[in-house]
Write an enzyme that holds these catalytic residues in place. Structure first.
Site, PDB file in Angstrom:
ATOM      1  N   LYS A  35       0.836  -1.207   0.000  1.00 43.64           N
ATOM      2  CA  LYS A  35       0.000   0.000   0.000  1.00 43.64           C
ATOM      3  C   LYS A  35       0.872   1.259   0.000  1.00 43.64           C
ATOM      4  O   LYS A  35       0.584   2.222  -0.701  1.00 43.64           O
ATOM      5  CB  LYS A  35      -0.954  -0.019   1.203  1.00 43.64           C
ATOM      6  CG  LYS A  35      -2.094  -1.024   1.024  1.00 43.64           C
ATOM      7  CD  LYS A  35      -2.904  -1.309   2.279  1.00 43.64           C
ATOM      8  CE  LYS A  35      -3.890  -2.439   2.005  1.00 43.64           C
ATOM      9  NZ  LYS A  35      -4.659  -2.869   3.181  1.00 43.64           N
TER      10      LYS A  35
ATOM     11  N   GLN B 241      -4.997  -1.536   9.212  1.00 41.36           N
ATOM     12  CA  GLN B 241      -4.955  -2.898   8.675  1.00 41.36           C
ATOM     13  C   GLN B 241      -5.591  -3.867   9.682  1.00 41.36           C
ATOM     14  O   GLN B 241      -5.243  -3.869  10.862  1.00 41.36           O
ATOM     15  CB  GLN B 241      -3.492  -3.284   8.400  1.00 41.36           C
ATOM     16  CG  GLN B 241      -3.310  -4.588   7.671  1.00 41.36           C
ATOM     17  CD  GLN B 241      -3.816  -4.579   6.235  1.00 41.36           C
ATOM     18  OE1 GLN B 241      -3.798  -3.567   5.557  1.00 41.36           O
ATOM     19  NE2 GLN B 241      -4.303  -5.716   5.781  1.00 41.36           N
TER      20      GLN B 241
ATOM     21  N   ASP C  61     -11.407   2.524   3.335  1.00 40.60           N
ATOM     22  CA  ASP C  61     -11.745   1.091   3.294  1.00 40.60           C
ATOM     23  C   ASP C  61     -13.257   0.882   3.151  1.00 40.60           C
ATOM     24  O   ASP C  61     -13.694  -0.224   2.831  1.00 40.60           O
ATOM     25  CB  ASP C  61     -11.332   0.424   4.623  1.00 40.60           C
ATOM     26  CG  ASP C  61      -9.975  -0.262   4.562  1.00 40.60           C
ATOM     27  OD1 ASP C  61      -9.629  -0.796   3.503  1.00 40.60           O
ATOM     28  OD2 ASP C  61      -9.288  -0.268   5.605  1.00 40.60           O
TER      29      ASP C  61
HETATM   30  N1  GUN Z   1      -7.329  -6.934   6.006  1.00 41.10           N
HETATM   31  C1  GUN Z   1      -7.612  -7.708   4.934  1.00 41.10           C
HETATM   32  N2  GUN Z   1      -8.102  -6.975   3.931  1.00 41.10           N
HETATM   33  C2  GUN Z   1      -8.127  -5.698   4.363  1.00 41.10           C
HETATM   34  C3  GUN Z   1      -8.518  -4.475   3.771  1.00 41.10           C
HETATM   35  O1  GUN Z   1      -8.970  -4.387   2.622  1.00 41.10           O
HETATM   36  N3  GUN Z   1      -8.380  -3.371   4.551  1.00 41.10           N
HETATM   37  C4  GUN Z   1      -7.907  -3.424   5.817  1.00 41.10           C
HETATM   38  N4  GUN Z   1      -7.844  -2.303   6.507  1.00 41.10           N
HETATM   39  N5  GUN Z   1      -7.548  -4.540   6.401  1.00 41.10           N
HETATM   40  C5  GUN Z   1      -7.643  -5.672   5.662  1.00 41.10           C
END
Ligand code: GUN
Length: 284
Positions: free
Chosen positions: A52, A96, A119
């Site tokens: 990211k 995350q 998200d």
């Molecule tokens: N954990 C697994 N997929 C995601 C996601 O798309 N966003 C976040 N914040 N955590 C995750």
């Protein structure tokens, strides 16, 4: 043999479009900024967060990584989110998941300002996904929809089967397919006779989290198969939820793992961060 859906190239094009729009935004004095929070040392999460950050750099964004120890208290995490909510350099905030067990995930989701919730996990944004008045696209399901559109696959009137009912993928994926007029079935671990359901699918989305779970006998000839899984096989090699080698010959289209849905999730996150920056500066 099927057409292999190239998520890597599609995501690259999307990121290039975001970079182009970012350059235009910067000319107006606005720089999109993403804060990524990682609590603990889950190896998979560390890889996702690194990817990211790299995507932010590719798109010309400002980014901040907050890597916190697993011992971080809920109070400390919520205080950081509060600070980031009020920081004008930060357009989007992503924590995350999963967070360590002593932290209430729901409190974390609720703490993020819905205008910075790239998200789309906050109930306000989840509600908008439900009604179709979408602000931020849910990253993975929206990435899947972009792939379908790119390859000219229209869900309208088709039987769409989503396997998995998580808040992150399965449920919002079902909604996005429904908004596009698919006839949608959501299956899960308690579904009676799962193969009978999946064999009905014109478009099958696998979001289970079990390596090679979808086998050839579960797939209709000519189906479109989208694999959201990021699993490890018995040799520790990265694979998806679909038994690719045996399923692919039956499909019209299939996504590989890696190089399918994964890159689209991150590209959609970049799109959302750009949108957040525009919204916060009254440019959208
Ligand atoms: N954990 C697994 N997929 C995601 C996601 O798309 N966003 C976040 N914040 N955590 C995750």
């Amino acid at each position: 043999m099927p057409t292999i859906i190239d998520g890597k190239t599609t995501a690259k094009k999307l990121r290039e479009s975001v970079l182009h729009q970012t350059e235009q935004l910067k000319a107006q004095g606005v720089v999109p900024g993403l804060a990524v929070i990682l609590v603990g040392d889950d190896p998979a999460s560390q890889i996702y967060v690194r990817n990211k950050e790299k995507a932010c750099a590719d798109c010309g964004f400002y980014s901040e990584k907050h890597a916190l120890p697993a011992s971080t208290t809920e109070e400390e995490l919520l205080a950081l989110i509060d600070r980031l909510n009020r920081d004008d350099r930060i357009s989007g905030i992503l924590c995350q998941l999963p967070v360590p067990g002593h932290i209430d995930e729901q409190k974390v989701i609720l703490a993020i300002d819905p205008k910075k919730d790239v998200d789309a996990f906050h109930p306000q944004n989840v509600g908008r996904i439900m009604t179709g008045d979408i602000l931020f696209a849910p990253c993975t399901p929206a990435g899947v929809m972009t792939l379908l559109d790119t390859y000219g696959i229209d869900p309208k009137g088709k039987k769409c089967v989503v396997v998995g009912r998580s808040n992150i993928v399965g449920k919002p994926q079902a909604m996005l397919l429904l908004h596009r007029h698919g006839t949608v079935t959501i299956c899960h671990s308690r579904t009676v006779d799962l193969p009978a359901e999946t064999r009905q699918a014109d478009i099958l989305v696998a979001a289970i989290g079990k390596p090679k779970f979808i086998t050839a006998d579960m797939v209709k000839e000519g189906a479109v198969v989208i694999d959201v899984g990021m699993d490890r096989d018995e040799n520790g090699k990265l694979c998806g939820d679909v038994d690719y080698d045996n399923v692919a010959p039956k499909c019209s289209f299939i996504t590989p793992v890696p190089g399918g849905v994964g890159p689209m999730t991150i590209a959609t996150l970049m799109q959302n961060t750009l949108l957040a920056a525009k919204l916060q500066h009254g440019l959208q």
